[in-house]
Design a protein around this motif. Structure first.
Motif, PDB file in Angstrom:
ATOM      1  N   MET A  24       0.841  -1.182   0.000  1.00  0.00           N
ATOM      2  CA  MET A  24       0.000   0.000   0.000  1.00  0.00           C
ATOM      3  C   MET A  24       0.884   1.242   0.000  1.00  0.00           C
ATOM      4  N   ALA A  25       0.683   2.124  -0.949  1.00  0.00           N
ATOM      5  CA  ALA A  25       1.487   3.336  -1.060  1.00  0.00           C
ATOM      6  C   ALA A  25       1.044   4.372  -0.037  1.00  0.00           C
ATOM      7  N   HIS A  26       2.020   5.161   0.411  1.00  0.00           N
ATOM      8  CA  HIS A  26       1.716   6.230   1.357  1.00  0.00           C
ATOM      9  C   HIS A  26       1.084   7.411   0.632  1.00  0.00           C
ATOM     10  N   LYS A  27       0.166   8.079   1.299  1.00  0.00           N
ATOM     11  CA  LYS A  27      -0.475   9.251   0.709  1.00  0.00           C
ATOM     12  C   LYS A  27       0.485  10.428   0.658  1.00  0.00           C
ATOM     13  N   HIS A  28       1.450  10.447   1.575  1.00  0.00           N
ATOM     14  CA  HIS A  28       2.383  11.572   1.661  1.00  0.00           C
ATOM     15  C   HIS A  28       3.796  11.092   1.343  1.00  0.00           C
ATOM     16  N   PRO A  29       4.352  11.529   0.199  1.00  0.00           N
ATOM     17  CA  PRO A  29       5.703  11.063  -0.169  1.00  0.00           C
ATOM     18  C   PRO A  29       6.757  11.452   0.867  1.00  0.00           C
ATOM     19  N   GLU A  30       6.576  12.586   1.561  1.00  0.00           N
ATOM     20  CA  GLU A  30       7.564  13.002   2.563  1.00  0.00           C
ATOM     21  C   GLU A  30       7.609  12.013   3.736  1.00  0.00           C
ATOM     22  N   GLU A  31       6.481  11.370   4.030  1.00  0.00           N
ATOM     23  CA  GLU A  31       6.460  10.366   5.092  1.00  0.00           C
ATOM     24  C   GLU A  31       7.318   9.164   4.692  1.00  0.00           C
ATOM     25  N   ALA A  32       7.235   8.771   3.438  1.00  0.00           N
ATOM     26  CA  ALA A  32       8.047   7.649   2.962  1.00  0.00           C
ATOM     27  C   ALA A  32       9.533   8.002   3.041  1.00  0.00           C
ATOM     28  N   VAL A  33       9.892   9.218   2.677  1.00  0.00           N
ATOM     29  CA  VAL A  33      11.286   9.654   2.745  1.00  0.00           C
ATOM     30  C   VAL A  33      11.776   9.595   4.193  1.00  0.00           C
ATOM     31  N   PHE A  34      10.951  10.096   5.107  1.00  0.00           N
ATOM     32  CA  PHE A  34      11.338  10.113   6.506  1.00  0.00           C
ATOM     33  C   PHE A  34      11.469   8.696   7.062  1.00  0.00           C
ATOM     34  N   ARG A  35      10.566   7.813   6.664  1.00  0.00           N
ATOM     35  CA  ARG A  35      10.652   6.420   7.131  1.00  0.00           C
ATOM     36  C   ARG A  35      11.912   5.743   6.596  1.00  0.00           C
ATOM     37  N   PHE A  85      14.675   7.270   5.985  1.00  0.00           N
ATOM     38  CA  PHE A  85      15.730   7.859   6.808  1.00  0.00           C
ATOM     39  C   PHE A  85      15.838   7.105   8.136  1.00  0.00           C
ATOM     40  N   LEU A  86      14.698   6.872   8.788  1.00  0.00           N
ATOM     41  CA  LEU A  86      14.695   6.158  10.070  1.00  0.00           C
ATOM     42  C   LEU A  86      15.253   4.750   9.936  1.00  0.00           C
ATOM     43  N   ILE A  87      14.851   4.057   8.883  1.00  0.00           N
ATOM     44  CA  ILE A  87      15.358   2.702   8.650  1.00  0.00           C
ATOM     45  C   ILE A  87      16.881   2.731   8.520  1.00  0.00           C
ATOM     46  N   ALA A  88      17.395   3.684   7.758  1.00  0.00           N
ATOM     47  CA  ALA A  88      18.841   3.779   7.547  1.00  0.00           C
ATOM     48  C   ALA A  88      19.573   4.030   8.863  1.00  0.00           C
ATOM     49  N   VAL A  89      19.046   4.924   9.692  1.00  0.00           N
ATOM     50  CA  VAL A  89      19.684   5.230  10.976  1.00  0.00           C
ATOM     51  C   VAL A  89      19.633   4.023  11.900  1.00  0.00           C
ATOM     52  N   LEU A  90      18.474   3.367  11.976  1.00  0.00           N
ATOM     53  CA  LEU A  90      18.338   2.195  12.843  1.00  0.00           C
ATOM     54  C   LEU A  90      19.274   1.065  12.411  1.00  0.00           C
ATOM     55  N   LEU A  91      19.344   0.814  11.114  1.00  0.00           N
ATOM     56  CA  LEU A  91      20.216  -0.253  10.619  1.00  0.00           C
ATOM     57  C   LEU A  91      21.691   0.077  10.834  1.00  0.00           C
ATOM     58  N   HIS A  92      22.038   1.356  10.687  1.00  0.00           N
ATOM     59  CA  HIS A  92      23.425   1.767  10.930  1.00  0.00           C
ATOM     60  C   HIS A  92      23.779   1.555  12.401  1.00  0.00           C
TER      61      HIS A  92
END
Length: 150
Positions: A1-12, A14-21
């Protein structure tokens, strides 16, 4: 399911990258990701009482004790008893204790330095303000989640 707000996807992303790092750094150091968070907290704020570490990380005191045990065993921190009240315990970084952490973060530092070239000095206050507000929002949300558990 696609997000209605593309900025939310960008932020998520970002969070994934920080958590994985953070997880990769913890793996490299033989620690848990929350241990790395505690070490960074001590680096940025200086020595802290055990209770403050527990509160800041949203951990029960027994979990905080185990976390400090792991960091102490790995040579990153030491416990210091209060001179007036021996029952009070403060945790501080050992001199050079984060050298391994700094080495593990060398590649991320190099990549982040390259990004910094894309922003002018006038943009730095805005970026720092955003990071401060995002951190505060996540701290508040974390406290709410932890309260719901009890």
């Amino acid at each position: 399911m696609a997000h209605k707000h593309p900025e939310e996807a960008v932020f998520r992303e970002f969070l994934i990258a920080v958590l994985l790092h953070n997880e990769a750094v913890a793996d490299r150091l033989g620690l848990q990701p929350v241990d790395v968070a505690a070490a960074i907290l001590l680096e940025t704020r200086g020595p802290l009482p055990v209770g403050t570490i527990s509160e800041e990380l949203g951990l029960p005191s027994a979990s905080t004790t185990r976390l400090i045990d792991r960091l102490e065993k790995a040579g990153y921190v030491r416990r210091v008893r209060g001179e007036r009240d021996r029952r009070t315990v403060t945790v501080e970084l050992v001199e050079g204790g984060l050298d391994d952490y700094d080495a593990a973060c060398e590649s991320s530092r190099r990549h982040l330095d390259a990004i910094a070239l894309h922003y002018g000095p006038e943009q730095v206050p805005l970026l720092l303000d955003m990071f401060t507000r995002v951190a505060g929002a996540y701290r508040s949300a974390t406290k709410e989640l932890r309260q719901d558990e009890t």
